[in-house]
Design a protein around this motif. Structure first.
Motif, mmCIF file in Angstrom:
data_model
loop_
_atom_site.group_PDB
_atom_site.id
_atom_site.type_symbol
_atom_site.label_atom_id
_atom_site.label_comp_id
_atom_site.label_asym_id
_atom_site.label_seq_id
_atom_site.Cartn_x
_atom_site.Cartn_y
_atom_site.Cartn_z
ATOM 1 N N GLY A 164 11.335 -2.757 -9.642
ATOM 2 C CA GLY A 164 9.965 -2.881 -10.129
ATOM 3 C C GLY A 164 9.006 -3.450 -9.107
ATOM 4 O O GLY A 164 7.973 -4.028 -9.471
ATOM 5 N N VAL A 165 9.340 -3.291 -7.819
ATOM 6 C CA VAL A 165 8.458 -3.754 -6.746
ATOM 7 C C VAL A 165 7.609 -2.562 -6.285
ATOM 8 O O VAL A 165 8.150 -1.590 -5.768
ATOM 9 C CB VAL A 165 9.267 -4.303 -5.547
ATOM 10 N N PRO A 166 6.282 -2.607 -6.469
ATOM 11 C CA PRO A 166 5.446 -1.474 -6.050
ATOM 12 C C PRO A 166 5.507 -1.282 -4.536
ATOM 13 O O PRO A 166 5.433 -2.234 -3.764
ATOM 14 C CB PRO A 166 4.031 -1.892 -6.493
ATOM 15 N N MET A 167 5.645 -0.016 -4.128
ATOM 16 C CA MET A 167 5.806 0.302 -2.704
ATOM 17 C C MET A 167 4.512 0.858 -2.127
ATOM 18 O O MET A 167 3.808 1.614 -2.777
ATOM 19 C CB MET A 167 6.905 1.348 -2.525
ATOM 20 N N THR A 168 4.244 0.493 -0.884
ATOM 21 C CA THR A 168 3.140 1.068 -0.127
ATOM 22 C C THR A 168 3.710 1.652 1.156
ATOM 23 O O THR A 168 4.504 1.004 1.836
ATOM 24 C CB THR A 168 2.085 0.007 0.213
ATOM 25 N N ILE A 169 3.309 2.882 1.486
ATOM 26 C CA ILE A 169 3.738 3.534 2.719
ATOM 27 C C ILE A 169 2.536 3.644 3.648
ATOM 28 O O ILE A 169 1.436 3.996 3.221
ATOM 29 C CB ILE A 169 4.326 4.931 2.441
ATOM 30 N N SER A 170 2.753 3.338 4.924
ATOM 31 C CA SER A 170 1.679 3.422 5.910
ATOM 32 C C SER A 170 2.276 3.875 7.236
ATOM 33 O O SER A 170 3.474 4.129 7.336
ATOM 34 C CB SER A 170 0.984 2.067 6.060
ATOM 35 N N SER A 171 1.416 3.960 8.289
ATOM 36 C CA SER A 171 1.893 4.523 9.555
ATOM 37 C C SER A 171 2.222 3.483 10.620
ATOM 38 O O SER A 171 3.092 3.695 11.451
ATOM 39 C CB SER A 171 0.837 5.474 10.132
ATOM 40 N N SER B 188 11.221 9.798 -5.057
ATOM 41 C CA SER B 188 10.709 11.145 -5.336
ATOM 42 C C SER B 188 9.424 11.406 -4.563
ATOM 43 O O SER B 188 8.752 10.474 -4.095
ATOM 44 C CB SER B 188 10.438 11.294 -6.834
ATOM 45 N N ALA B 189 9.067 12.689 -4.474
ATOM 46 C CA ALA B 189 7.813 13.040 -3.807
ATOM 47 C C ALA B 189 6.619 12.453 -4.537
ATOM 48 O O ALA B 189 5.648 12.003 -3.903
ATOM 49 C CB ALA B 189 7.693 14.560 -3.708
ATOM 50 N N ALA B 190 6.669 12.422 -5.860
ATOM 51 C CA ALA B 190 5.556 11.854 -6.627
ATOM 52 C C ALA B 190 5.411 10.366 -6.341
ATOM 53 O O ALA B 190 4.285 9.849 -6.178
ATOM 54 C CB ALA B 190 5.772 12.092 -8.120
ATOM 55 N N ARG C 110 2.229 8.568 -4.370
ATOM 56 C CA ARG C 110 1.544 7.418 -4.966
ATOM 57 C C ARG C 110 1.560 6.226 -4.009
ATOM 58 O O ARG C 110 0.579 5.489 -3.884
ATOM 59 C CB ARG C 110 2.210 7.046 -6.288
ATOM 60 N N ALA C 111 2.678 6.060 -3.282
ATOM 61 C CA ALA C 111 2.806 4.932 -2.355
ATOM 62 C C ALA C 111 1.835 5.036 -1.197
ATOM 63 O O ALA C 111 1.452 4.010 -0.611
ATOM 64 C CB ALA C 111 4.240 4.843 -1.835
ATOM 65 N N HIS C 112 1.417 6.262 -0.841
ATOM 66 C CA HIS C 112 0.510 6.459 0.293
ATOM 67 C C HIS C 112 -0.939 6.670 -0.157
ATOM 68 O O HIS C 112 -1.813 6.952 0.666
ATOM 69 C CB HIS C 112 0.961 7.646 1.138
ATOM 70 N N THR C 113 -1.173 6.549 -1.463
ATOM 71 C CA THR C 113 -2.532 6.704 -1.990
ATOM 72 C C THR C 113 -2.879 5.506 -2.871
ATOM 73 O O THR C 113 -3.410 4.516 -2.386
ATOM 74 C CB THR C 113 -2.672 8.035 -2.755
ATOM 75 N N TYR C 114 -2.525 5.581 -4.140
ATOM 76 C CA TYR C 114 -2.929 4.532 -5.086
ATOM 77 C C TYR C 114 -2.379 3.157 -4.717
ATOM 78 O O TYR C 114 -3.111 2.161 -4.707
ATOM 79 C CB TYR C 114 -2.501 4.900 -6.507
ATOM 80 N N GLU C 115 -1.075 3.080 -4.413
ATOM 81 C CA GLU C 115 -0.498 1.765 -4.114
ATOM 82 C C GLU C 115 -1.065 1.203 -2.811
ATOM 83 O O GLU C 115 -1.192 -0.016 -2.665
ATOM 84 C CB GLU C 115 1.027 1.847 -4.042
ATOM 85 N N ARG D 94 -8.479 -2.338 -3.266
ATOM 86 C CA ARG D 94 -9.555 -1.369 -3.456
ATOM 87 C C ARG D 94 -9.239 -0.337 -4.543
ATOM 88 O O ARG D 94 -9.854 0.732 -4.581
ATOM 89 C CB ARG D 94 -9.834 -0.633 -2.135
ATOM 90 N N GLU D 95 -8.319 -0.644 -5.454
ATOM 91 C CA GLU D 95 -7.925 0.374 -6.427
ATOM 92 C C GLU D 95 -9.009 0.705 -7.437
ATOM 93 O O GLU D 95 -8.937 1.738 -8.114
ATOM 94 C CB GLU D 95 -6.633 -0.043 -7.145
ATOM 95 N N ASP D 96 -10.031 -0.148 -7.596
ATOM 96 C CA ASP D 96 -11.123 0.182 -8.513
ATOM 97 C C ASP D 96 -11.969 1.335 -7.988
ATOM 98 O O ASP D 96 -12.664 2.007 -8.765
ATOM 99 C CB ASP D 96 -12.022 -1.036 -8.735
ATOM 100 N N ASP D 97 -11.936 1.563 -6.670
ATOM 101 C CA ASP D 97 -12.769 2.588 -6.048
ATOM 102 C C ASP D 97 -11.980 3.715 -5.405
ATOM 103 O O ASP D 97 -12.510 4.816 -5.239
ATOM 104 C CB ASP D 97 -13.646 1.966 -4.950
ATOM 105 N N LEU D 98 -10.735 3.437 -4.988
ATOM 106 C CA LEU D 98 -9.990 4.355 -4.128
ATOM 107 C C LEU D 98 -8.589 4.599 -4.663
ATOM 108 O O LEU D 98 -8.132 3.944 -5.592
ATOM 109 C CB LEU D 98 -9.879 3.776 -2.707
ATOM 110 N N GLY D 99 -7.891 5.544 -4.051
ATOM 111 C CA GLY D 99 -6.457 5.698 -4.259
ATOM 112 C C GLY D 99 -6.061 6.727 -5.287
ATOM 113 O O GLY D 99 -4.923 7.195 -5.288
ATOM 114 N N SER D 100 -6.963 7.086 -6.187
ATOM 115 C CA SER D 100 -6.695 8.127 -7.170
ATOM 116 C C SER D 100 -7.998 8.864 -7.439
ATOM 117 O O SER D 100 -9.085 8.367 -7.120
ATOM 118 C CB SER D 100 -6.128 7.539 -8.474
ATOM 119 N N LEU D 101 -7.895 10.047 -8.021
ATOM 120 C CA LEU D 101 -9.068 10.860 -8.314
ATOM 121 C C LEU D 101 -9.410 10.695 -9.788
ATOM 122 O O LEU D 101 -8.823 11.332 -10.662
ATOM 123 C CB LEU D 101 -8.805 12.321 -7.956
#
Length: 555
Positions: free
Chosen positions: A447-454, A489-491, A495-500, A507-514
């Motif tokens: 249950g640890v949210p993941m973030t992917i970056s470069s 999974s791909a989903a 999500r890890a490279h966008t919303y998370e 910045r999730e109030d403005d960014l990360g999802s459509l």
């Protein structure tokens, strides 16, 4: 005095109704739409074409139609951990990576060709080599770089960014000899006889920064080499275009000093800050930040202050991550901790008490333990259910540490391209435990949210490559790292490279999802990353990148 130049107003003056084969919103319901209505940089409606047409009519809008055909749209990628100015600067250096050079003589040839073209006295700088990828399976030496030039500085940066190799001229210029002590937080490496090899790491790189370069002491690796401001501006501009080409619309700059801040302001003033940037100041600036009253996020839609960046240990790629029992590949090397645990805990406590988010680089279990323990203590003293303290890279946490991260709301920010590019080297460095490097599947189950970056420039900002690697755990050379239960999974990877990523930079109030009301930042892809085979995700082309409702990149 320079007048105020606002740069967060949307450039979009024409409403647009955009249609595509599929639009993945990456919202809580994982909705897939086919139409998107935008106006003044924001999303007005999303859903079917009929729904968006009705929304336009209700709002009195007469939108321009943009039909993307068989393309697939996803939210703009959030690269929550990158170093844009360093990336742009290294684009002006000599690429000595695995696709350019497979041996030390080939590196020497590349650098020699650059030296022959450069004006007299100008330093020669290369980057991208990873010693385990070379035929010799070792670092070059200063004597080999002496073949490039004996009358100017030659610096070859390791792919990790945490050091590299210099020629003898560079050592002599700075008065470094076999009797020079190692600086706090760095090392001048020596051979068995005590002679300097030319390899140096982290704080030892201060000898390269010059009189006007940034000095960060023992707080982390120093790769802030100075160029003229106009050159830095061109470098940051060039890096911006590379991020946009990969579909990145927002960045967390995790190594900000006066150099980076100045360049962002100059780029904004010139009207060329096309990305959104959240800045993390380096920890040696913590007291100055608090003195100025920086006790929370501030800024605008394109440039903001997010928190403080710390370093716990070095890097696995450069063998400076802290393993007190030594490396399998070199038992004499242990790497280093940048701070004594008590000193580090005091810094985290100070930042947390002021309300600041912290982001700490930590790779080894020992370093991660120092970070998790310090955050737990800070939270116990000043409870905060949404502190969002981050661990950057978080390469090899123990299962017990992962459970504690979940309990404390600690967010790992991982870089799957690290093991795509040199995952085999982790196993060579520390043995089979290296198979668990970046255990995303374990984070997900805990249950640890993941973030992917470069971590650009350590890896190219290519989110689709990072997503593919999270799904397959297969390296560039075809080696599979670890068991299937470490994959996601791909989903989940999308999500890890966008919303998370947006959550990690606040910045999730403005960014990360459509979603309606959020910024119209999105990427147009040639195929669907959620339906193609995992090994094919990186082959998907980025056709367009949109920021604020305007097309900023077209392939």
């Amino acid at each position: 005095m320079r007048k105020l130049t606002p740069f967060d107003r949307s450039a979009q003056t024409t409403p647009r109704l955009i249609t595509a084969r599929a639009i993945h919103t990456v919202d809580a319901d994982a909705t897939t739409a086919t139409a998107l209505l935008t106006d003044r940089g924001r999303i007005v409606a999303i859903g079917s074409l009929a729904e968006c047409e009705q929304a336009a009519e209700r709002a009195g809008l007469r939108p321009e139609r943009v039909d993307l055909g068989d393309a697939v749209v996803v939210p703009g990628f959030v690269d929550a951990h990158a170093h844009p100015l360093m990336f742009g600067q290294m684009m002006t250096w000599v690429d000595c990576g695995p696709e350019k050079a497979g041996s030390i003589p080939e590196i020497v040839a590349l650098l020699s060709a650059a030296a022959a073209e450069a004006p007299a006295g100008r330093p020669v700088r290369g980057y991208g080599y990873e010693q385990r990828n070379l035929a010799e399976k070792r670092h070059p030496t200063r004597f080999e770089l002496d073949e490039v030039a004996r009358d100017r500085e030659v610096y070859l940066m390791n792919a990790s960014g945490h050091g590299g190799v210099v020629n003898s001229y560079t050592l002599d210029l700075n008065g470094v000899d076999r009797d020079t002590p190692n600086p706090d937080g760095g090392e001048f490496f020596r051979d068995a006889g005590g002679e300097l090899t030319g390899e140096l790491s982290d704080a030892a790189c201060n000898i390269l920064t010059g009189v006007h370069g940034v000095k960060i002491g023992h707080h982390g690796p120093n790769f802030h080499l100075a160029d003229e401001p106009e050159e830095h501006l061109r470098q940051l501009d060039a890096a911006t275009q590379r991020f946009l080409a990969g579909g990145v619309t927002s960045i967390g700059d995790c190594q900000v000093t006066r150099r980076e801040f100045d360049m962002y302001l100059r780029l904004a003033e010139a009207g060329r800050l096309e990305l959104r940037v959240s800045m993390y100041l380096l920890s040696h600036l913590l007291d100055e930040a608090l003195e100025m009253g920086l006790v929370g996020q501030f800024g605008n839609a394109h440039l903001s202050f997010a928190g403080i960046k710390f370093y716990a240990d070095g890097t696995l790629g450069g063998w400076t991550a802290y393993f007190p029992d030594g490396y399998v590949g070199d038992p004499c090397r242990t790497g280093q901790l940048y701070h004594e645990p008590a000193d580090y805990a005091a810094l985290i406590a100070k930042a947390h008490a002021a309300g600041l988010q912290t982001a700490t680089h930590a790779q080894s279990p020992t370093a991660i333990e120092m970070v998790v323990s310090a955050i737990e203590a800070a939270l116990a003293a000043h409870p905060d259910a949404d502190a969002r303290h981050r661990i950057e890279h978080c390469g090899l946490p123990t299962p017990e540490q992962i459970e504690r991260m979940a309990a404390s709301g600690i967010r790992p920010v991982n870089q799957t391209q690290h093991y795509f590019n040199w995952g085999e080297g982790v196993e060579e460095a520390i043995g089979t435990p290296g198979e668990r490097f970046n255990p995303l599947g374990e984070f997900e189950r805990a249950g640890v949210p993941m973030t992917i970056s470069s971590d650009a420039p350590v890896a190219e900002p290519i989110p689709l490559e990072a997503i593919q690697t999270a799904v397959t755990r297969v390296t560039r050379r075809g080696h599979k790292l670890g068991s299937d239960d470490l994959r996601i999974s791909a989903a989940a990877a999308l999500r890890a490279h966008t919303y998370e990523g947006a959550v990690s930079i606040g910045r999730e109030d403005d960014l990360g999802s459509l979603e309606v009301g959020k910024y119209a930042d999105f990427v147009v892809l040639s195929d669907d990353p959620l339906s193609v085979a995992g090994v094919d995700i990186a082959q998907i082309a980025v056709r367009e990148t949109w920021v604020d409702g305007e097309r900023r990149y077209r392939a």
